[in-house]
Design an enzyme around this catalytic site. Sequence first.
Site, PDB file in Angstrom:
ATOM      1  N   ASP A  83     -17.528  -5.236  -1.959  1.00  0.00           N
ATOM      2  CA  ASP A  83     -18.315  -4.037  -2.278  1.00  0.00           C
ATOM      3  C   ASP A  83     -19.793  -4.403  -2.498  1.00  0.00           C
ATOM      4  O   ASP A  83     -20.687  -3.811  -1.906  1.00  0.00           O
ATOM      5  CB  ASP A  83     -17.777  -3.370  -3.559  1.00  0.00           C
ATOM      6  CG  ASP A  83     -16.289  -3.104  -3.467  1.00  0.00           C
ATOM      7  OD1 ASP A  83     -15.888  -2.305  -2.629  1.00  0.00           O
ATOM      8  OD2 ASP A  83     -15.529  -3.745  -4.229  1.00  0.00           O
ATOM      9  N   ARG A 109     -11.945 -13.029   5.364  1.00  0.00           N
ATOM     10  CA  ARG A 109     -11.124 -12.018   4.702  1.00  0.00           C
ATOM     11  C   ARG A 109     -11.932 -10.725   4.529  1.00  0.00           C
ATOM     12  O   ARG A 109     -13.110 -10.662   4.892  1.00  0.00           O
ATOM     13  CB  ARG A 109     -10.649 -12.549   3.350  1.00  0.00           C
ATOM     14  CG  ARG A 109     -11.742 -12.592   2.300  1.00  0.00           C
ATOM     15  CD  ARG A 109     -11.278 -13.187   0.984  1.00  0.00           C
ATOM     16  NE  ARG A 109     -12.111 -12.725  -0.105  1.00  0.00           N
ATOM     17  CZ  ARG A 109     -12.096 -13.240  -1.326  1.00  0.00           C
ATOM     18  NH1 ARG A 109     -11.297 -14.252  -1.626  1.00  0.00           N
ATOM     19  NH2 ARG A 109     -12.887 -12.745  -2.266  1.00  0.00           N
ATOM     20  N   GLY A 110     -11.269  -9.715   3.936  1.00  0.00           N
ATOM     21  CA  GLY A 110     -11.988  -8.514   3.477  1.00  0.00           C
ATOM     22  C   GLY A 110     -12.738  -7.789   4.574  1.00  0.00           C
ATOM     23  O   GLY A 110     -12.168  -7.418   5.599  1.00  0.00           O
ATOM     24  N   GLU A 111     -14.023  -7.614   4.367  1.00  0.00           N
ATOM     25  CA  GLU A 111     -14.819  -6.798   5.285  1.00  0.00           C
ATOM     26  C   GLU A 111     -16.086  -7.531   5.731  1.00  0.00           C
ATOM     27  O   GLU A 111     -16.339  -7.703   6.918  1.00  0.00           O
ATOM     28  CB  GLU A 111     -15.183  -5.481   4.574  1.00  0.00           C
ATOM     29  CG  GLU A 111     -15.976  -4.551   5.424  1.00  0.00           C
ATOM     30  CD  GLU A 111     -15.957  -3.104   4.938  1.00  0.00           C
ATOM     31  OE1 GLU A 111     -14.966  -2.650   4.334  1.00  0.00           O
ATOM     32  OE2 GLU A 111     -16.959  -2.403   5.167  1.00  0.00           O
ATOM     33  N   ASP A 112     -16.872  -7.979   4.763  1.00  0.00           N
ATOM     34  CA  ASP A 112     -18.176  -8.529   5.130  1.00  0.00           C
ATOM     35  C   ASP A 112     -18.049  -9.901   5.808  1.00  0.00           C
ATOM     36  O   ASP A 112     -18.680 -10.143   6.840  1.00  0.00           O
ATOM     37  CB  ASP A 112     -19.079  -8.618   3.890  1.00  0.00           C
ATOM     38  CG  ASP A 112     -20.525  -8.883   4.270  1.00  0.00           C
ATOM     39  OD1 ASP A 112     -21.069  -8.128   5.101  1.00  0.00           O
ATOM     40  OD2 ASP A 112     -21.098  -9.862   3.772  1.00  0.00           O
ATOM     41  N   SER A 113     -17.232 -10.792   5.253  1.00  0.00           N
ATOM     42  CA  SER A 113     -17.090 -12.118   5.888  1.00  0.00           C
ATOM     43  C   SER A 113     -16.433 -11.972   7.255  1.00  0.00           C
ATOM     44  O   SER A 113     -16.711 -12.746   8.188  1.00  0.00           O
ATOM     45  CB  SER A 113     -16.287 -13.074   5.003  1.00  0.00           C
ATOM     46  OG  SER A 113     -15.002 -12.568   4.727  1.00  0.00           O
ATOM     47  N   TYR A 131     -15.684  -9.591  -3.692  1.00  0.00           N
ATOM     48  CA  TYR A 131     -17.137  -9.527  -3.467  1.00  0.00           C
ATOM     49  C   TYR A 131     -17.558  -8.616  -2.323  1.00  0.00           C
ATOM     50  O   TYR A 131     -18.725  -8.568  -1.962  1.00  0.00           O
ATOM     51  CB  TYR A 131     -17.672 -10.946  -3.235  1.00  0.00           C
ATOM     52  CG  TYR A 131     -17.379 -11.811  -4.428  1.00  0.00           C
ATOM     53  CD1 TYR A 131     -18.031 -11.571  -5.637  1.00  0.00           C
ATOM     54  CD2 TYR A 131     -16.422 -12.817  -4.378  1.00  0.00           C
ATOM     55  CE1 TYR A 131     -17.735 -12.307  -6.758  1.00  0.00           C
ATOM     56  CE2 TYR A 131     -16.132 -13.565  -5.501  1.00  0.00           C
ATOM     57  CZ  TYR A 131     -16.782 -13.309  -6.686  1.00  0.00           C
ATOM     58  OH  TYR A 131     -16.487 -14.036  -7.800  1.00  0.00           O
ATOM     59  N   GLN A 177     -25.184 -15.907   0.610  1.00  0.00           N
ATOM     60  CA  GLN A 177     -24.750 -15.275   1.860  1.00  0.00           C
ATOM     61  C   GLN A 177     -25.383 -15.881   3.112  1.00  0.00           C
ATOM     62  O   GLN A 177     -24.699 -16.067   4.117  1.00  0.00           O
ATOM     63  CB  GLN A 177     -25.076 -13.779   1.833  1.00  0.00           C
ATOM     64  CG  GLN A 177     -24.020 -12.942   1.137  1.00  0.00           C
ATOM     65  CD  GLN A 177     -24.342 -11.453   1.173  1.00  0.00           C
ATOM     66  OE1 GLN A 177     -25.508 -11.054   1.219  1.00  0.00           O
ATOM     67  NE2 GLN A 177     -23.322 -10.624   1.127  1.00  0.00           N
ATOM     68  N   TYR A 225      -7.482 -14.771   0.681  1.00  0.00           N
ATOM     69  CA  TYR A 225      -6.791 -14.524  -0.582  1.00  0.00           C
ATOM     70  C   TYR A 225      -5.662 -15.544  -0.681  1.00  0.00           C
ATOM     71  O   TYR A 225      -5.402 -16.283   0.272  1.00  0.00           O
ATOM     72  CB  TYR A 225      -6.230 -13.099  -0.602  1.00  0.00           C
ATOM     73  CG  TYR A 225      -7.259 -12.052  -0.224  1.00  0.00           C
ATOM     74  CD1 TYR A 225      -8.341 -11.782  -1.058  1.00  0.00           C
ATOM     75  CD2 TYR A 225      -7.179 -11.364   0.986  1.00  0.00           C
ATOM     76  CE1 TYR A 225      -9.303 -10.841  -0.704  1.00  0.00           C
ATOM     77  CE2 TYR A 225      -8.143 -10.419   1.346  1.00  0.00           C
ATOM     78  CZ  TYR A 225      -9.202 -10.166   0.497  1.00  0.00           C
ATOM     79  OH  TYR A 225     -10.171  -9.245   0.855  1.00  0.00           O
TER      80      TYR A 225
HETATM   81  O1  TRH Z   1     -14.458 -10.429  -1.376  1.00  0.00           O
HETATM   82  P1  TRH Z   1     -13.696  -9.709  -0.343  1.00  0.00           P
HETATM   83  O2  TRH Z   1     -12.274  -9.920  -0.315  1.00  0.00           O
HETATM   84  O3  TRH Z   1     -14.004  -8.172  -0.464  1.00  0.00           O
HETATM   85  C1  TRH Z   1     -13.021  -7.180  -0.354  1.00  0.00           C
HETATM   86  C2  TRH Z   1     -13.190  -6.381   0.911  1.00  0.00           C
HETATM   87  O4  TRH Z   1     -14.488  -5.896   1.098  1.00  0.00           O
HETATM   88  C3  TRH Z   1     -12.226  -5.236   0.906  1.00  0.00           C
HETATM   89  O5  TRH Z   1     -12.408  -4.431   2.055  1.00  0.00           O
HETATM   90  C4  TRH Z   1     -12.451  -4.425  -0.345  1.00  0.00           C
HETATM   91  O6  TRH Z   1     -11.576  -3.378  -0.374  1.00  0.00           O
HETATM   92  C5  TRH Z   1     -12.270  -5.316  -1.535  1.00  0.00           C
HETATM   93  O7  TRH Z   1     -13.176  -6.384  -1.496  1.00  0.00           O
HETATM   94  C6  TRH Z   1     -12.490  -4.592  -2.827  1.00  0.00           C
HETATM   95  O8  TRH Z   1     -14.237 -10.146   1.107  1.00  0.00           O
HETATM   96  P2  TRH Z   1     -15.602  -9.849   1.876  1.00  0.00           P
HETATM   97  O9  TRH Z   1     -15.715  -8.411   2.209  1.00  0.00           O
HETATM   98  O10 TRH Z   1     -15.637 -10.793   2.994  1.00  0.00           O
HETATM   99  O11 TRH Z   1     -16.746 -10.199   0.843  1.00  0.00           O
HETATM  100  C7  TRH Z   1     -17.051 -11.497   0.488  1.00  0.00           C
HETATM  101  C8  TRH Z   1     -18.539 -11.674   0.354  1.00  0.00           C
HETATM  102  O12 TRH Z   1     -18.825 -12.958  -0.171  1.00  0.00           O
HETATM  103  C9  TRH Z   1     -19.264 -11.591   1.689  1.00  0.00           C
HETATM  104  O13 TRH Z   1     -20.483 -10.892   1.506  1.00  0.00           O
HETATM  105  C10 TRH Z   1     -19.556 -13.035   2.043  1.00  0.00           C
HETATM  106  C11 TRH Z   1     -19.770 -13.609   0.672  1.00  0.00           C
HETATM  107  N1  TRH Z   1     -19.616 -15.057   0.538  1.00  0.00           N
HETATM  108  C12 TRH Z   1     -20.703 -15.780   0.139  1.00  0.00           C
HETATM  109  O14 TRH Z   1     -21.805 -15.219  -0.040  1.00  0.00           O
HETATM  110  N2  TRH Z   1     -20.579 -17.123  -0.071  1.00  0.00           N
HETATM  111  C13 TRH Z   1     -19.410 -17.782   0.133  1.00  0.00           C
HETATM  112  O15 TRH Z   1     -19.341 -19.018  -0.077  1.00  0.00           O
HETATM  113  C14 TRH Z   1     -18.293 -17.022   0.580  1.00  0.00           C
HETATM  114  C15 TRH Z   1     -16.985 -17.716   0.846  1.00  0.00           C
HETATM  115  C16 TRH Z   1     -18.417 -15.663   0.755  1.00  0.00           C
END
Ligand code: TRH
Length: 376
Positions: free
Chosen positions: A17, A270-274, A15, A254, A192
């Site tokens: 991107d 994890r990832g970037e945004d969280s 999520y 979010q 993850y």
């Molecule tokens: O989902 P991600 O693992 O995204 C990853 C990274 O961005 C990574 O850099 C990229 O290369 C890959 O995707 C393709 O983790 P991230 O970035 O934290 O994104 C999760 C999103 O989900 C973030 O905007 C927060 C949101 N979220 C919610 O809205 N509700 C929830 O309950 C949770 C747990 C997360």
Amino acid sequence: MRATWDIFCSVVDNYGDIGVTWRLARQLVAEHGLAVRLWVDDPAAFVHLCPQADSRLLRQQQGVEVCAWAADWHAVEPADVVIEAFACELPAVYIAAMAGREQKVLWLNLEYLSAEDWVEGCHGLPSMQSNGLSKFFFFPGFTSGSGGLLRERGLLTQRRAFQADEGAREDFLRRLGVEPVAGALLISLFAYENAALGRWLQVLAAGPQRVQLLVPEGRILSSLQDWLGGPALQVGDTRQRGQLHIQVLPFIPQDQYDRLLWSCDFNAVRGEDSFIRAQWAGRPLLWHIYEQADHAHLEKLDAFLAFYKEGLSADAQVALVALWHAWNSNGPIGECWTQLLKSWPEQTTHAEDWCLERASQADLAEALVQFYLNWL
Ligand code: TRH
């Protein structure tokens, strides 16, 4: 006339991107009064983040025009500013229309986040394309020479007010169906699949203090299931092992996820945004970085740690680095957690100091708007 912006998002997996581009789009509308279209190629991923949205899209959501980026592209007039997020490939017809547009178009590639040294040197550099257009590389980052981090205006004020109000926190948790466990350390877990999880939970279960672990539905559930055994975990399920109380939460919108991070004493993200949102929460955190080929992600992890650990005492630095390495390389996380607890007050103060320092930088949306104004 207000400037128009097009943001293109191709959902690779997870999520991040769509999480980043959706947040950016809303902020450009809300704080900069821009007309923004967000083109997304995986409407289902968008609806997961924004459940009130219509999966057919092409609708206004919080002022943003969210559009399905279909394989059979229908010609549209390009915007004044075009952002391709994370090097996604724009439709060829759209690129041709950009080149042919009477009023020039600013073309930006919004890159992934990294704390590595080279980011400052590459941020803002143009690359000449075969059609005569320049594409600029825009790097988010942790220093003033980068594009900054996404941070909405007033976010930290809201966060601090929430954290100062015990009633607001309890109300929020109860609305999520969480009954706070008295005296427990509250931890959120978003990650993850991770083989190290069981070793961490073992230590939490046997530890001296009660721990309440909140786990939004997602990929880590399979690792949790492996450790717990028994029937398949569902949203709302609770389990107890020794001092450890576990609850599975739904995936929440979010802004509610922000409140969850603000509510917890420790956040695994994890990832970037969280990862960024946990930093704005001002609480100690643990990052499960997105895995890349050839272990490139471990260099990224260390680049961030080198920067983040500055200001901590030597012992606290060692404990922090060991914990993050153990989590990302299937190491002895149980022992590392016990070590980290020894510097807990210091880790807590440091998380808030780090947050305030980063917040003194211009945020990513502001930096993008400024870049456009300078370019005009
Ligand atoms: O989902 P991600 O693992 O995204 C990853 C990274 O961005 C990574 O850099 C990229 O290369 C890959 O995707 C393709 O983790 P991230 O970035 O934290 O994104 C999760 C999103 O989900 C973030 O905007 C927060 C949101 N979220 C919610 O809205 N509700 C929830 O309950 C949770 C747990 C997360």
